[in-house]
Design an enzyme around this catalytic site. Structure first.
Site, PDB file in Angstrom:
ATOM      1  N   HIS A  79       0.830  -1.195   0.000  1.00  0.00           N
ATOM      2  CA  HIS A  79       0.000   0.000   0.000  1.00  0.00           C
ATOM      3  C   HIS A  79       0.870   1.253   0.000  1.00  0.00           C
ATOM      4  CE1 HIS A  79      -3.865  -2.079   1.689  1.00  0.00           C
ATOM      5  NE2 HIS A  79      -3.376  -2.675   0.615  1.00  0.00           N
ATOM      6  N   GLU A  81       0.834   3.905   1.920  1.00  0.00           N
ATOM      7  CA  GLU A  81       1.331   4.273   3.244  1.00  0.00           C
ATOM      8  C   GLU A  81       2.526   3.404   3.630  1.00  0.00           C
ATOM      9  OE1 GLU A  81      -3.259   4.413   3.523  1.00  0.00           O
ATOM     10  OE2 GLU A  81      -1.728   3.337   2.383  1.00  0.00           O
ATOM     11  N   CYS A 107      -6.251   1.576   5.399  1.00  0.00           N
ATOM     12  CA  CYS A 107      -6.818   0.318   5.878  1.00  0.00           C
ATOM     13  C   CYS A 107      -6.297   0.076   7.297  1.00  0.00           C
ATOM     14  CB  CYS A 107      -6.420  -0.837   4.957  1.00  0.00           C
ATOM     15  SG  CYS A 107      -4.659  -1.282   5.060  1.00  0.00           S
ATOM     16  N   CYS A 110      -2.398  -0.472   7.516  1.00  0.00           N
ATOM     17  CA  CYS A 110      -1.673   0.787   7.330  1.00  0.00           C
ATOM     18  C   CYS A 110      -1.877   1.714   8.529  1.00  0.00           C
ATOM     19  CB  CYS A 110      -2.100   1.466   6.034  1.00  0.00           C
ATOM     20  SG  CYS A 110      -1.481   0.600   4.569  1.00  0.00           S
TER      21      CYS A 110
END
Length: 165
Positions: A79, A81, A107, A110
């Site tokens: 992801h 992040e 999410c 993260c």
């Protein structure tokens, strides 16, 4: 001759708007077309690192070999992040007290990583339906700010291909 100042502040974006816009630009580098996500880590109005969702370095990208789906999620990519935090670790950049500007709400995984990295504020544009993420961020004292964006790319980036030949 008049010396009255000309006001340009009306057209200047706020700092939050400015960094969210940069996150959307970063998202254009994404290599998974299921969602183009960008993240910018900032402290004291200075960009620390950026990240976008894509495969680990040296591995094939979704754009090249397709998605690796497990339970409806593409697991081929990291992801945005995660990549921003990894870039900080790789280059010795501290993230304590930073703000994460993200095109989507983080999410749960993260969110937990941002909490442990010392990020104190998350500003996001597009919604991601993860109530656990919101709860964890709140319990950790991380401010979560929704900065709604009225543009086609606030959920999934779709480059304009109408002029392509």
């Amino acid at each position: 001759m008049s010396s009255s100042p000309v006001s340009v502040a009306q057209n200047r974006p706020s700092w939050d708007e400015y960094f969210v816009q940069i996150a959307f630009t970063v998202a254009q580098r994404s290599t998974c077309d299921r969602a183009h996500v960008g993240c910018v880590l900032v402290r004291d109005r200075r960009i620390l690192t950026t990240g976008y969702n894509g495969a680990p370095a040296g591995l094939p990208h979704c754009d090249d070999v397709g998605h690796l789906l497990v339970d409806g999620h593409c697991v081929r990519t990291l992801h945005a992040e995660q990549n921003a935090l990894i870039q900080a670790a790789l280059h010795g950049v501290g993230t304590e007290g930073a703000t994460a500007y993200v095109t989507h709400q983080p999410c749960l995984t993260c969110a937990k990583m941002l909490i442990n990295a010392g990020v104190r504020r998350v500003v996001y544009a597009g919604n991601y339906p993860d109530d656990y993420s919101r709860r964890f961020l709140d319990a950790a004292g991380v401010e979560l700010v929704h900065l709604a964006r009225n543009r086609q790319a606030d959920t999934v980036h779709r480059p304009d291909t109408s002029n392509s030949k």
